[in-house]
Enzyme design. Structure first.
Site, PDB file in Angstrom:
ATOM      1  CG  HIS A  63      31.095  53.216 -39.025  1.00 18.87           C
ATOM      2  ND1 HIS A  63      29.939  54.036 -38.188  1.00 18.87           N
ATOM      3  CD2 HIS A  63      31.061  54.070 -39.856  1.00 18.87           C
ATOM      4  CE1 HIS A  63      30.445  54.961 -38.446  1.00 18.87           C
ATOM      5  NE2 HIS A  63      30.802  55.016 -39.497  1.00 18.87           N
ATOM      6  CG  ASP A  89      29.178  53.630 -35.162  1.00 20.74           C
ATOM      7  OD1 ASP A  89      30.114  52.123 -35.435  1.00 20.74           O
ATOM      8  OD2 ASP A  89      29.120  54.034 -35.283  1.00 20.74           O
ATOM      9  N   GLY A 141      34.787  59.819 -43.820  1.00 19.67           N
ATOM     10  CA  GLY A 141      35.568  59.731 -43.724  1.00 19.67           C
ATOM     11  C   GLY A 141      35.585  60.465 -42.448  1.00 19.67           C
ATOM     12  CG  ASN A 142      33.962  65.077 -41.337  1.00 17.39           C
ATOM     13  OD1 ASN A 142      33.948  64.859 -42.472  1.00 17.39           O
ATOM     14  ND2 ASN A 142      34.935  65.229 -40.379  1.00 17.39           N
ATOM     15  CB  SER A 143      33.099  57.892 -39.154  1.00 16.68           C
ATOM     16  OG  SER A 143      31.652  57.866 -40.258  1.00 16.68           O
TER      17      SER A 143
END
Length: 485
Positions: free
Chosen positions: A126, A156, A232-234
């Site tokens: 994502h 993901d 933003g940590n993803s």
């Protein structure tokens, strides 16, 4: 009897000296205790400094291999054209023109491998989405142009590559199977665009599944942590106290959109095979068994003698599938795969999905109260759209349940109407094509009276039967429907 003045002086002097000695002793003891307390404080500070030094070392080791990812996606919309004069509009059809705009995104990634001058960055699917441009920024500010190697929405995960002849650290991958609840972990990434951010917390839970969470896949479980994770940590790293990556930060549960201590990361063990698949095949390959599975209701488990069992219930089997070839039948309850006990349907989905296509696997199951084991050669799973188009091969393509008093009252069923009801019919399946519908009461199969769910699935234990003849009760009417594989 009188006491002389000299004697009284001696007694007073003795008393004063005694009090003085006691005071001196108390002061000395207090000093010793103070020194002891000071020593304890200093020892405590030293321990905290050791912990602080450990965190510094983890951050020093992890930060260089965690990157910031900037993406750009071109979005196309259609708008009415303004190129024709007003007085022509009644004479010409509606004209539309395409308009493009650039949508920017931000996430994180982890450098997990190097092959010559090519570096591979693991992130979330994502994060990259349908990006046409991918930028990679290292923690020291160096920037590179990224290229998508492959993405997988089921887990993901995505892999991005960039090239460089420079010396760039590669992350050490740990073993997420060694994690325990309470272990210290650090989350590294670029929350809200703040690059090279480190937060810490503990492992709050392991093996979290996403059943019941809309839009979340069951092909991976998750590590839950209270280390602060925000947008933003993803794609960033969740590391242990040795600086090893044990998870890829993926999502948060939040009522506010920000961190409330419920962050989730994909275990790195679930991603290791995906990295190899992306590099060698450009996509992740999953094992496929070819069954329709569900969490059996308590009433169904009771009818089949499975009350104390954990596993997943097979309600249908695809024709010409590995499961059919291996002898798995509708009504089977799978309890173990290659010696690993199955906890629920999502767990079975992950276990089968992680079997390499072409490999054989041992499936322990319960059929009509009898335990048995079958061996199945697993094949590669197609994409969801292709699987959906194969519904006509799903045999029989419906689920059943025991008729309870609530349903009997709701449908106003007579006591002799039947004991087993069809609860769900798969669209496009043989059952749907034949005209079976949810709410039908099954009275008999191939002439045998059906008084329980066990009776119903016993009909499928006759592997010689390729056709089934159902006697049904539907809205006060009795009818017969034949079903063929």
């Amino acid at each position: 009897m009188s006491v002389s003045t000299d004697n009284r002086v001696s007694v007073n002097t003795y008393r004063k000296r005694t009090v003085l000695f006691v005071l001196i002793g108390l002061l000395a003891l207090t000093g010793v205790q103070a020194q002891a307390r000071t020593a304890d404080v200093q020892a405590g500070i030293a321990q905290l400094e050791n912990i602080q030094a450990a965190f510094r070392e983890v951050a020093r080791k992890a930060l260089p291999s965690v990157v910031s990812i900037q993406t750009t996606e071109v979005i196309t919309t259609r708008q009415p054209s303004q190129m024709f004069p007003f007085f022509f509009r009644d004479q010409l059809p509606d004209q539309q023109q395409q308009r493009e705009y650039r949508q920017r995104g931000l996430g994180s990634g982890v450098i997990v491998r190097r092959d010559g001058t090519t570096f591979y960055v693991l992130t979330n699917a994502h994060v990259v989405g349908n990006a046409t441009e991918i930028g990679i920024t290292l923690s020291d500010g160096r920037k590179f142009e990224g290229k998508l190697v492959g993405a997988d929405d089921r887990k993901d995960l995505a892999l991005v590559s960039f090239t460089s002849r420079e010396n760039i650290p590669v992350a050490a991958l740990g073993d997420s199977g060694d994690l325990f609840v309470g272990d210290w972990v650090l989350a590294v990434g670029s929350p809200l665009g703040f690059e090279a951010t480190v937060t810490y917390g503990i492992v709050s839970a392991i093996g979290r599944n996403t059943s019941g969470i809309s839009g979340m896949s069951g092909f991976t479980d998750y590590i839950q942590t209270d280390a602060a994770i925000n947008r933003g940590n993803s794609g960033g790293a969740l590391v242990n106290i040795r600086g090893e990556v044990i998870g890829i930060n993926s999502w948060i549960a939040s009522t506010t959109g920000g961190n409330i201590g419920l962050g989730f990361a994909i275990p790195i063990n679930n991603a290791k095979t995906a990295i190899d698949d992306f590099i060698t095949k450009g996509r992740v390959e999953y094992g496929w068994l070819g069954i329709g599975i569900t969490q059996a209701a308590d009433a169904v488990k009771a009818e089949l003698g499975l009350e104390r069992r954990t596993g997943s219930f097979v309600y249908s089997v695809y024709r010409d599938s590995p499961a059919e070839a291996g002898g798995i039948l509708p009504g089977d309850f799978i309890i173990a795969v290659n010696g690993t006990n199955v906890t629920d349907t999502n767990h079975l989905l992950r276990l089968v999905g992680n079997i390499a296509p072409g490999r054989t696997a041992r499936f322990r199951l319960v059929r009509l109260g009898r335990e048995m084991e079958v061996t199945v050669r697993v094949t590669a799973r197609d994409d969801e759209q292709t699987i959906a188009q194969q519904a006509s091969k799903l045999w029989p393509g419906f689920m059943v349940a025991k008729v309870d008093e609530r349903l009997r009252d709701q449908l106003r069923l007579a006591r002799n109407a039947g004991e087993v009801v069809i609860t769900n019919v798969e669209q496009g399946s043989p059952a749907a094509i034949a005209g079976l519908t949810a709410g039908d009461i099954i009275q008999s199969v191939n002439g045998k009276t059906v008084n329980s769910v066990r009776d119903f699935y016993a009909a499928f234990s006759d592997t010689k039967s390729s056709e089934l003849l159902f006697t049904l009760y539907r809205q006060g009417n009795r009818l017969t429907i034949g079903l063929s594989k």
